[in-house]
Design an enzyme around this catalytic site. Structure first.
Site, PDB file in Angstrom:
ATOM      1  N   ARG A 174      39.807  42.007  10.513  1.00 34.86           N
ATOM      2  CA  ARG A 174      40.851  42.220   9.507  1.00 34.86           C
ATOM      3  C   ARG A 174      40.679  41.322   8.285  1.00 34.86           C
ATOM      4  O   ARG A 174      41.140  41.653   7.189  1.00 34.86           O
ATOM      5  CB  ARG A 174      42.229  42.045  10.166  1.00 34.86           C
ATOM      6  CG  ARG A 174      42.565  43.191  11.102  1.00 34.86           C
ATOM      7  CD  ARG A 174      43.765  42.872  11.949  1.00 34.86           C
ATOM      8  NE  ARG A 174      43.411  42.336  13.246  1.00 34.86           N
ATOM      9  CZ  ARG A 174      44.198  41.593  13.997  1.00 34.86           C
ATOM     10  NH1 ARG A 174      45.397  41.274  13.565  1.00 34.86           N
ATOM     11  NH2 ARG A 174      43.809  41.162  15.176  1.00 34.86           N
TER      12      ARG A 174
ATOM     13  N   GLU B 239      44.490  33.250  21.144  1.00 34.88           N
ATOM     14  CA  GLU B 239      45.825  33.380  21.745  1.00 34.88           C
ATOM     15  C   GLU B 239      45.723  34.232  23.014  1.00 34.88           C
ATOM     16  O   GLU B 239      46.407  34.014  23.986  1.00 34.88           O
ATOM     17  CB  GLU B 239      46.796  34.036  20.742  1.00 34.88           C
ATOM     18  CG  GLU B 239      48.247  34.057  21.218  1.00 34.88           C
ATOM     19  CD  GLU B 239      49.173  34.848  20.305  1.00 34.88           C
ATOM     20  OE1 GLU B 239      48.714  35.450  19.327  1.00 34.88           O
ATOM     21  OE2 GLU B 239      50.382  34.876  20.618  1.00 34.88           O
TER      22      GLU B 239
HETATM   23  O1  LIG Z   1      44.446  31.683  15.141  1.00 33.44           O
HETATM   24  P1  LIG Z   1      43.844  32.386  16.316  1.00 33.44           P
HETATM   25  O2  LIG Z   1      44.592  32.117  17.600  1.00 33.44           O
HETATM   26  O3  LIG Z   1      42.378  32.090  16.492  1.00 33.44           O
HETATM   27  O4  LIG Z   1      44.007  33.954  16.116  1.00 33.44           O
HETATM   28  C1  LIG Z   1      43.827  34.601  14.891  1.00 33.44           C
HETATM   29  C2  LIG Z   1      42.740  35.639  14.957  1.00 33.44           C
HETATM   30  O5  LIG Z   1      43.092  36.673  15.873  1.00 33.44           O
HETATM   31  C3  LIG Z   1      42.971  37.939  15.222  1.00 33.44           C
HETATM   32  O6  LIG Z   1      41.715  38.481  15.337  1.00 33.44           O
HETATM   33  P2  LIG Z   1      41.133  39.113  16.661  1.00 33.44           P
HETATM   34  O7  LIG Z   1      40.351  38.074  17.391  1.00 33.44           O
HETATM   35  O8  LIG Z   1      42.235  39.792  17.412  1.00 33.44           O
HETATM   36  O9  LIG Z   1      40.052  40.139  16.101  1.00 33.44           O
HETATM   37  P3  LIG Z   1      40.065  41.443  15.170  1.00 33.44           P
HETATM   38  O10 LIG Z   1      40.422  41.008  13.763  1.00 33.44           O
HETATM   39  O11 LIG Z   1      38.640  41.869  15.262  1.00 33.44           O
HETATM   40  O12 LIG Z   1      41.046  42.428  15.733  1.00 33.44           O
HETATM   41  C4  LIG Z   1      43.251  37.620  13.773  1.00 33.44           C
HETATM   42  O13 LIG Z   1      42.748  38.626  12.910  1.00 33.44           O
HETATM   43  C5  LIG Z   1      42.565  36.306  13.599  1.00 33.44           C
HETATM   44  O14 LIG Z   1      41.188  36.457  13.315  1.00 33.44           O
HETATM   45  N1  LIG Z   2      50.288  37.892  17.550  1.00 34.13           N
HETATM   46  C1  LIG Z   2      49.208  38.355  16.903  1.00 34.13           C
HETATM   47  N2  LIG Z   2      49.294  39.491  16.154  1.00 34.13           N
HETATM   48  C2  LIG Z   2      48.185  39.953  15.503  1.00 34.13           C
HETATM   49  N3  LIG Z   2      46.990  39.363  15.565  1.00 34.13           N
HETATM   50  C3  LIG Z   2      46.886  38.236  16.279  1.00 34.13           C
HETATM   51  N4  LIG Z   2      45.850  37.408  16.505  1.00 34.13           N
HETATM   52  C4  LIG Z   2      46.253  36.415  17.315  1.00 34.13           C
HETATM   53  N5  LIG Z   2      47.549  36.557  17.622  1.00 34.13           N
HETATM   54  C5  LIG Z   2      47.970  37.685  16.997  1.00 34.13           C
END
Ligand SMILES: O=P(O)(O)OC[C@H]1O[C@H](OP(=O)(O)OP(=O)(O)O)[C@H](O)[C@@H]1O
Ligand SMILES: Nc1ncnc2[nH]cnc12
Length: 175
Positions: A58, A95
């Site tokens: 994202r 998370e």
């Molecule tokens: O602060 P944190 O606990 O590290 O979490 C934040 C990350 O989690 C989500 O990505 P995700 O890993 O879900 O991947 P995506 O964007 O590919 O869906 C979000 O877009 C951040 O990159």
């Molecule tokens: N609660 C949340 N919603 C969307 N993206 C996330 N990445 C980590 N935690 C998330």
């Protein structure tokens, strides 16, 4: 219309207990998407930035649009095994799980000022891992920016403590 009100919450996705903050509803709104990019561009307008690094997946959407608007280059930070040339990597906790990010070794030159961009900060593990990659290449992380901060998970506080200067457009706290 405030940016926060265009973000949808999906309860218990991708796991029980997670309130997933979904930016697809914000991105599909042409005014909302433009408001996000313009607000971030305004915030960083007078700061020296050589490159934007966007975090998969994202962070690519917001980061690429912001790079275009600021007139700087964009480099991708990707999940493991996706980049074709020589990379450096860093493992981190999420998370909801664990992951690894990588960057091309030639993405950033020594001393370049890099703005890190993602959609959301939760625990801060992803942003810290991404910042570590930039620093391994000799880049300077001049700031980290997000559309959403989840302050209850402590990530933005962690970044402040590590001098990584987080800036977010909205917060979801206590819900
Ligand atoms: O602060 P944190 O606990 O590290 O979490 C934040 C990350 O989690 C989500 O990505 P995700 O890993 O879900 O991947 P995506 O964007 O590919 O869906 C979000 O877009 C951040 O990159
Ligand atoms: N609660 C949340 N919603 C969307 N993206 C996330 N990445 C980590 N935690 C998330």
């Amino acid at each position: 219309m405030p940016i926060k009100s265009l973000i949808r919450t999906i309860p218990h996705y991708p796991k029980q207990g997670i309130q997933f903050r979904d930016i697809t509803t914000l991105l599909k709104d042409p005014i909302g998407f433009r408001m996000v990019v313009d607000a971030l561009a305004h915030h960083y307008a007078h700061q020296k930035i050589d490159k934007i690094a966007g975090i998969e997946a994202r962070g690519f959407i917001i980061g690429a649009a912001l790079a275009y608007k600021l007139g700087v280059g964009f480099v991708p930070i990707r999940k493991s095994g996706k980049l074709p040339a020589e990379t450096v990597g860093h493992d981190y906790a999420l998370e909801y799980g664990a992951d690894r990010v990588e960057i091309h070794t030639d993405a950033i030159a020594h001393g370049e000022q890099v703005l890190l961009v993602d959609d959301l900060i939760a625990t801060g593990g992803t942003a810290e891992a991404a910042a570590a990659l930039i620093q391994k290449l000799g880049g300077v992380v001049m700031g980290c920016t997000f559309v959403i901060d989840l302050p209850d998970l402590g990530g933005s506080k962690r970044l402040v403590e590590n001098g990584l200067k987080p800036f977010s457009l909205c917060e979801f706290e206590g819900d």
